[in-house]
Design a protein around this motif. Structure first.
Motif, PDB file in Angstrom:
ATOM      1  N   GLY A 156       7.662   7.247  -0.794  1.00  0.00           N
ATOM      2  CA  GLY A 156       9.055   6.775  -0.276  1.00  0.00           C
ATOM      3  C   GLY A 156       8.633   5.580   0.670  1.00  0.00           C
ATOM      4  N   CYS A 157       7.668   5.786   1.620  1.00  0.00           N
ATOM      5  CA  CYS A 157       7.345   4.831   2.789  1.00  0.00           C
ATOM      6  C   CYS A 157       7.154   3.284   1.827  1.00  0.00           C
ATOM      7  CB  CYS A 157       6.252   5.179   3.206  1.00  0.00           C
ATOM      8  SG  CYS A 157       6.330   6.535   4.562  1.00  0.00           S
ATOM      9  N   SER A 158       6.438   3.515   0.917  1.00  0.00           N
ATOM     10  CA  SER A 158       5.902   2.540   0.376  1.00  0.00           C
ATOM     11  C   SER A 158       7.454   1.377  -0.292  1.00  0.00           C
ATOM     12  CB  SER A 158       5.033   2.275  -0.606  1.00  0.00           C
ATOM     13  OG  SER A 158       5.049   3.151  -1.882  1.00  0.00           O
ATOM     14  N   ILE A 159       8.263   2.344  -1.116  1.00  0.00           N
ATOM     15  CA  ILE A 159       9.558   1.838  -1.729  1.00  0.00           C
ATOM     16  C   ILE A 159      10.252   1.416  -0.568  1.00  0.00           C
ATOM     17  CG2 ILE A 159      11.668   2.584  -2.716  1.00  0.00           C
ATOM     18  CD1 ILE A 159       9.788   4.578  -4.500  1.00  0.00           C
ATOM     19  N   ASP A 160      10.289   2.316   0.614  1.00  0.00           N
ATOM     20  CA  ASP A 160      11.405   1.736   1.684  1.00  0.00           C
ATOM     21  C   ASP A 160      10.646   0.354   2.301  1.00  0.00           C
ATOM     22  OD1 ASP A 160      12.646   3.883   1.655  1.00  0.00           O
ATOM     23  OD2 ASP A 160      11.627   4.853   3.439  1.00  0.00           O
ATOM     24  N   SER A 161       9.538  -0.125   2.323  1.00  0.00           N
ATOM     25  CA  SER A 161       8.895  -1.317   2.690  1.00  0.00           C
ATOM     26  C   SER A 161       9.322  -2.261   1.933  1.00  0.00           C
ATOM     27  CB  SER A 161       7.509  -1.406   2.782  1.00  0.00           C
ATOM     28  OG  SER A 161       6.700  -1.191   1.618  1.00  0.00           O
ATOM     29  N   SER A 162       9.551  -2.013   0.468  1.00  0.00           N
ATOM     30  CA  SER A 162       9.914  -3.044  -0.535  1.00  0.00           C
ATOM     31  C   SER A 162      11.302  -3.277  -0.458  1.00  0.00           C
ATOM     32  CB  SER A 162       9.780  -2.679  -2.058  1.00  0.00           C
ATOM     33  OG  SER A 162      10.481  -1.651  -2.456  1.00  0.00           O
TER      34      SER A 162
ATOM     35  N   LYS B 292       0.730  -1.322  -0.056  1.00  0.00           N
ATOM     36  CA  LYS B 292       0.081   0.152   0.022  1.00  0.00           C
ATOM     37  C   LYS B 292       0.706   1.266  -0.087  1.00  0.00           C
ATOM     38  CE  LYS B 292      -3.964  -1.951   2.535  1.00  0.00           C
ATOM     39  NZ  LYS B 292      -3.824  -3.222   2.112  1.00  0.00           N
ATOM     40  N   ALA B 293       0.270   2.306  -0.348  1.00  0.00           N
ATOM     41  CA  ALA B 293       0.827   3.712  -0.447  1.00  0.00           C
ATOM     42  C   ALA B 293      -0.056   4.543   0.052  1.00  0.00           C
ATOM     43  CB  ALA B 293       1.192   4.208  -1.715  1.00  0.00           C
ATOM     44  N   HIS B 294       0.000   5.149   1.409  1.00  0.00           N
ATOM     45  CA  HIS B 294      -0.935   6.151   1.995  1.00  0.00           C
ATOM     46  C   HIS B 294      -2.460   5.267   1.933  1.00  0.00           C
ATOM     47  CE1 HIS B 294       2.259   9.042   2.607  1.00  0.00           C
ATOM     48  NE2 HIS B 294       2.297   9.296   1.446  1.00  0.00           N
ATOM     49  N   GLY B 295      -2.237   4.084   2.393  1.00  0.00           N
ATOM     50  CA  GLY B 295      -3.680   3.395   2.599  1.00  0.00           C
ATOM     51  C   GLY B 295      -4.207   2.712   1.314  1.00  0.00           C
TER      52      GLY B 295
END
Length: 159
Positions: free
Chosen positions: A69-75, A38-41
Protein backbone atom coordinates in the motif's frame (compact mmCIF):
# COMPACT_ATOMS: atom_id res chain seq x y z
CA UNK A 1 14.75 -6.58 -18.55
CA UNK A 2 12.03 -9.20 -18.82
CA UNK A 3 8.72 -8.79 -17.02
CA UNK A 4 6.30 -11.59 -16.14
CA UNK A 5 2.94 -11.49 -18.01
CA UNK A 6 1.37 -11.30 -14.54
CA UNK A 7 3.22 -8.06 -13.67
CA UNK A 8 0.82 -5.47 -12.28
CA UNK A 9 0.09 -2.37 -14.34
CA UNK A 10 -1.41 1.00 -13.57
CA UNK A 11 -2.53 3.27 -16.39
CA UNK A 12 -2.97 7.01 -16.00
CA UNK A 13 -4.60 8.71 -18.97
CA UNK A 14 -4.03 12.37 -19.65
CA UNK A 15 -6.83 14.65 -20.78
CA UNK A 16 -4.50 16.06 -23.42
CA UNK A 17 -1.49 14.90 -25.38
CA UNK A 18 1.90 15.62 -23.82
CA UNK A 19 4.30 17.70 -25.88
CA UNK A 20 7.58 16.02 -26.85
CA UNK A 21 9.42 18.10 -24.24
CA UNK A 22 6.87 17.25 -21.54
CA UNK A 23 7.07 13.57 -22.44
CA UNK A 24 10.86 13.61 -22.01
CA UNK A 25 10.63 15.44 -18.66
CA UNK A 26 7.88 13.11 -17.39
CA UNK A 27 9.80 9.99 -18.47
CA UNK A 28 12.88 11.30 -16.62
CA UNK A 29 10.81 11.74 -13.44
CA UNK A 30 9.20 8.32 -13.85
CA UNK A 31 12.54 6.65 -14.53
CA UNK A 32 14.14 8.23 -11.45
CA UNK A 33 11.16 7.01 -9.43
CA UNK A 34 11.00 3.43 -10.75
CA UNK A 35 14.79 3.03 -10.31
CA UNK A 36 14.47 3.58 -6.56
CA UNK A 37 10.89 2.31 -6.00
CA UNK A 38 10.81 0.06 -2.95
CA UNK A 39 8.30 -1.96 -0.93
CA UNK A 40 9.32 -2.45 2.71
CA UNK A 41 12.94 -1.87 1.72
CA UNK A 42 12.85 -4.37 -1.17
CA UNK A 43 13.64 -3.02 -4.61
CA UNK A 44 10.74 -3.40 -7.00
CA UNK A 45 11.37 -4.54 -10.56
CA UNK A 46 9.51 -1.66 -12.17
CA UNK A 47 9.33 0.35 -15.35
CA UNK A 48 7.39 3.31 -16.64
CA UNK A 49 6.48 4.33 -20.15
CA UNK A 50 4.28 6.75 -22.04
CA UNK A 51 2.24 5.42 -24.95
CA UNK A 52 0.57 7.50 -27.66
CA UNK A 53 1.53 10.68 -25.78
CA UNK A 54 -1.47 10.22 -23.46
CA UNK A 55 -0.93 7.18 -21.25
CA UNK A 56 1.50 6.85 -18.37
CA UNK A 57 1.92 3.14 -17.67
CA UNK A 58 3.64 1.83 -14.56
CA UNK A 59 4.57 -1.86 -14.47
CA UNK A 60 5.80 -3.87 -11.48
CA UNK A 61 6.90 -7.48 -11.63
CA UNK A 62 5.88 -8.89 -8.27
CA UNK A 63 7.79 -12.15 -8.73
CA UNK A 64 10.72 -10.49 -6.93
CA UNK A 65 8.93 -8.32 -4.38
CA UNK A 66 5.25 -7.54 -3.93
CA UNK A 67 3.83 -4.05 -4.10
CA UNK A 68 2.56 -2.66 -0.81
CA UNK A 69 0.00 0.00 0.00
CA UNK A 70 2.81 2.40 0.87
CA UNK A 71 4.63 1.80 -2.40
CA UNK A 72 1.41 2.31 -4.38
CA UNK A 73 0.77 5.53 -2.43
CA UNK A 74 4.22 6.81 -3.37
CA UNK A 75 3.51 6.19 -7.07
CA UNK A 76 0.15 7.98 -6.82
CA UNK A 77 1.90 10.93 -5.15
CA UNK A 78 4.34 11.09 -8.07
CA UNK A 79 1.52 11.00 -10.63
CA UNK A 80 -0.28 13.80 -8.75
CA UNK A 81 2.93 15.87 -8.85
CA UNK A 82 3.15 15.30 -12.61
CA UNK A 83 -0.49 16.31 -12.92
CA UNK A 84 0.13 19.61 -11.13
CA UNK A 85 3.45 20.41 -12.76
CA UNK A 86 2.20 19.79 -16.31
CA UNK A 87 -1.40 21.01 -15.82
CA UNK A 88 -3.03 17.78 -16.97
CA UNK A 89 -5.81 15.64 -15.53
CA UNK A 90 -4.60 12.08 -14.98
CA UNK A 91 -7.33 10.82 -12.64
CA UNK A 92 -10.58 11.63 -14.45
CA UNK A 93 -12.17 8.24 -15.19
CA UNK A 94 -14.90 9.96 -17.23
CA UNK A 95 -12.42 10.92 -19.95
CA UNK A 96 -12.59 8.26 -22.64
CA UNK A 97 -9.77 7.62 -25.10
CA UNK A 98 -10.26 6.12 -28.55
CA UNK A 99 -8.40 5.85 -31.83
CA UNK A 100 -9.14 7.90 -34.90
CA UNK A 101 -6.97 7.30 -37.94
CA UNK A 102 -3.47 6.88 -36.59
CA UNK A 103 -4.02 9.02 -33.54
CA UNK A 104 -5.69 9.01 -30.16
CA UNK A 105 -8.44 11.36 -29.01
CA UNK A 106 -9.77 11.88 -25.50
CA UNK A 107 -13.31 13.09 -24.82
CA UNK A 108 -15.39 13.66 -21.75
CA UNK A 109 -18.28 11.23 -21.20
CA UNK A 110 -20.96 13.55 -22.66
CA UNK A 111 -18.97 14.36 -25.80
CA UNK A 112 -18.12 10.68 -26.26
CA UNK A 113 -21.81 9.82 -25.94
CA UNK A 114 -22.63 12.40 -28.62
CA UNK A 115 -20.04 10.87 -30.96
CA UNK A 116 -21.60 7.43 -30.46
CA UNK A 117 -25.04 8.94 -31.11
CA UNK A 118 -23.99 10.49 -34.41
CA UNK A 119 -22.12 7.29 -35.39
CA UNK A 120 -18.66 8.89 -35.38
CA UNK A 121 -17.76 6.18 -32.88
CA UNK A 122 -18.91 2.77 -34.06
CA UNK A 123 -18.79 -0.80 -32.74
CA UNK A 124 -15.41 -1.14 -34.49
CA UNK A 125 -13.79 1.99 -33.03
CA UNK A 126 -10.79 1.05 -30.88
CA UNK A 127 -11.16 2.24 -27.28
CA UNK A 128 -8.74 1.95 -24.37
CA UNK A 129 -9.58 -0.18 -21.35
CA UNK A 130 -7.48 1.45 -18.64
CA UNK A 131 -8.87 -1.02 -16.08
CA UNK A 132 -6.47 -3.78 -17.17
CA UNK A 133 -4.63 -5.25 -14.19
CA UNK A 134 -1.51 -6.91 -15.59
CA UNK A 135 0.94 -6.94 -18.48
CA UNK A 136 -0.81 -9.78 -20.28
CA UNK A 137 -4.13 -7.88 -20.19
CA UNK A 138 -2.33 -4.70 -21.28
CA UNK A 139 -1.08 -6.55 -24.35
CA UNK A 140 -4.38 -8.27 -25.17
CA UNK A 141 -7.28 -6.29 -23.66
CA UNK A 142 -6.17 -2.68 -23.45
CA UNK A 143 -6.94 -1.64 -27.03
CA UNK A 144 -10.25 -3.23 -27.95
CA UNK A 145 -13.14 -2.60 -30.33
CA UNK A 146 -15.89 -0.54 -28.69
CA UNK A 147 -18.32 -3.50 -28.94
CA UNK A 148 -15.98 -5.67 -26.80
CA UNK A 149 -15.25 -3.02 -24.16
CA UNK A 150 -16.81 -2.08 -20.85
CA UNK A 151 -17.71 1.21 -22.57
CA UNK A 152 -20.29 -0.56 -24.72
CA UNK A 153 -22.27 -1.64 -21.64
CA UNK A 154 -22.39 1.98 -20.48
CA UNK A 155 -23.42 3.26 -23.91
CA UNK A 156 -25.24 0.09 -25.12
CA UNK A 157 -28.50 1.95 -25.65
CA UNK A 158 -26.79 3.99 -28.36
CA UNK A 159 -25.32 1.18 -30.48
Amino acid sequence: MSFSPQSRVWIYQSDRKFTAIEETEILNKLSAFTNQWKAHGNELLAKAEIRYGYFIILTVDESQAGVTGCSIDSSVRLVKEIEQEFHVDLFNRFNIAYKVGGGVKVQGKEDFETLVNIKQITADTIVFNNMVQNLEELNTKWEVPFRDSWHSSVFAHLL
